[in-house]
Write a protein that holds these residues in place. Structure first.
Motif, PDB file in Angstrom:
ATOM      1  N   MET A   1       4.062   2.782   1.096  1.00  0.00           N
ATOM      2  CA  MET A   1       2.624   2.763   0.823  1.00  0.00           C
ATOM      3  C   MET A   1       1.784   1.486   1.299  1.00  0.00           C
ATOM      4  N   GLN A   2       2.702   0.780   1.946  1.00  0.00           N
ATOM      5  CA  GLN A   2       2.043  -0.587   2.147  1.00  0.00           C
ATOM      6  C   GLN A   2       0.751  -0.217   3.051  1.00  0.00           C
ATOM      7  N   ASN A   3       0.502   0.586   3.852  1.00  0.00           N
ATOM      8  CA  ASN A   3      -0.480   0.824   4.571  1.00  0.00           C
ATOM      9  C   ASN A   3      -1.727   1.441   4.059  1.00  0.00           C
ATOM     10  N   VAL A   4      -1.559   1.834   2.783  1.00  0.00           N
ATOM     11  CA  VAL A   4      -2.692   2.588   1.824  1.00  0.00           C
ATOM     12  C   VAL A   4      -3.305   1.441   1.111  1.00  0.00           C
ATOM     13  N   HIS A   5      -4.619   1.628   1.089  1.00  0.00           N
ATOM     14  CA  HIS A   5      -5.396   0.687   0.591  1.00  0.00           C
ATOM     15  C   HIS A   5      -5.149   0.603  -1.052  1.00  0.00           C
ATOM     16  N   THR A   6      -5.176  -0.726  -1.615  1.00  0.00           N
ATOM     17  CA  THR A   6      -4.953  -0.724  -3.085  1.00  0.00           C
ATOM     18  C   THR A   6      -5.767   0.097  -3.906  1.00  0.00           C
ATOM     19  N   THR A   7      -7.082   0.359  -3.700  1.00  0.00           N
ATOM     20  CA  THR A   7      -7.827   1.261  -4.457  1.00  0.00           C
ATOM     21  C   THR A   7      -7.461   2.634  -4.361  1.00  0.00           C
ATOM     22  N   LEU A   8      -6.787   3.126  -3.409  1.00  0.00           N
ATOM     23  CA  LEU A   8      -6.391   4.589  -3.058  1.00  0.00           C
ATOM     24  C   LEU A   8      -4.900   4.725  -3.590  1.00  0.00           C
ATOM     25  N   ARG A   9      -4.257   3.613  -3.950  1.00  0.00           N
ATOM     26  CA  ARG A   9      -2.747   3.958  -4.099  1.00  0.00           C
ATOM     27  C   ARG A   9      -2.593   4.932  -5.456  1.00  0.00           C
ATOM     28  N   PRO A  10      -3.282   4.571  -6.496  1.00  0.00           N
ATOM     29  CA  PRO A  10      -2.885   5.654  -7.681  1.00  0.00           C
ATOM     30  C   PRO A  10      -3.368   7.083  -7.427  1.00  0.00           C
ATOM     31  N   PHE A  11      -4.254   7.256  -6.404  1.00  0.00           N
ATOM     32  CA  PHE A  11      -4.605   8.629  -6.019  1.00  0.00           C
ATOM     33  C   PHE A  11      -3.378   9.409  -5.173  1.00  0.00           C
ATOM     34  N   VAL A  12      -2.789   8.411  -4.270  1.00  0.00           N
ATOM     35  CA  VAL A  12      -1.654   8.674  -3.174  1.00  0.00           C
ATOM     36  C   VAL A  12      -0.406   8.872  -3.691  1.00  0.00           C
ATOM     37  N   ALA A  13      -0.087   7.779  -4.860  1.00  0.00           N
ATOM     38  CA  ALA A  13       1.298   7.777  -5.090  1.00  0.00           C
ATOM     39  C   ALA A  13       1.821   8.958  -5.709  1.00  0.00           C
ATOM     40  N   PRO A  14       1.378   9.831  -6.466  1.00  0.00           N
ATOM     41  CA  PRO A  14       2.009  11.072  -7.099  1.00  0.00           C
ATOM     42  C   PRO A  14       2.506  11.970  -5.766  1.00  0.00           C
ATOM     43  N   PHE A  15       1.564  11.744  -4.522  1.00  0.00           N
ATOM     44  CA  PHE A  15       2.190  12.816  -3.556  1.00  0.00           C
ATOM     45  C   PHE A  15       3.024  12.139  -2.511  1.00  0.00           C
ATOM     46  N   ALA A  16       3.224  10.686  -2.618  1.00  0.00           N
ATOM     47  CA  ALA A  16       4.044  10.115  -1.506  1.00  0.00           C
ATOM     48  C   ALA A  16       5.540  10.181  -1.565  1.00  0.00           C
ATOM     49  N   PRO A  17       6.113  10.266  -0.542  1.00  0.00           N
ATOM     50  CA  PRO A  17       7.516  10.413  -0.655  1.00  0.00           C
ATOM     51  C   PRO A  17       8.279   9.438  -1.057  1.00  0.00           C
ATOM     52  N   PRO A  18       9.511   9.530  -1.699  1.00  0.00           N
ATOM     53  CA  PRO A  18      10.271   8.240  -2.043  1.00  0.00           C
ATOM     54  C   PRO A  18      10.508   7.397  -0.948  1.00  0.00           C
TER      55      PRO A  18
END
Length: 63
Positions: A1-18
């Motif tokens: 998730m390094q390429n995801v902006h910090t403000t979007l990480r809480p929204f993307v994290a539940p769907f991100a693969p391990p």
């Protein structure tokens, strides 16, 4: 998730693969390389057969 902006990480994290381990990544690369080589060899064989058929047809040989 390094390429995801910090403000979007809480929204993307539940769907991100391990995260993937370097060993697993290398195994995937090796498998992809093997599949590519097999596909390339099959394509070369198909092209050689098509060339042979075309050559035989040009020479008047019907197969």
């Amino acid at each position: 998730m390094q390429n995801v902006h910090t403000t979007l990480r809480p929204f993307v994290a539940p769907f991100a693969p391990p995260p993937i381990t370097p060993e697993a990544l290398e195994a995937l690369r090796v498998r992809a390389d093997l599949e590519h080589l097999q596909h390339r060899e099959a394509s070369r064989n198909h092209r050689a057969l098509a060339d042979q058929v075309q050559h035989n047809a040009h020479m008047g040989v019907w197969s």
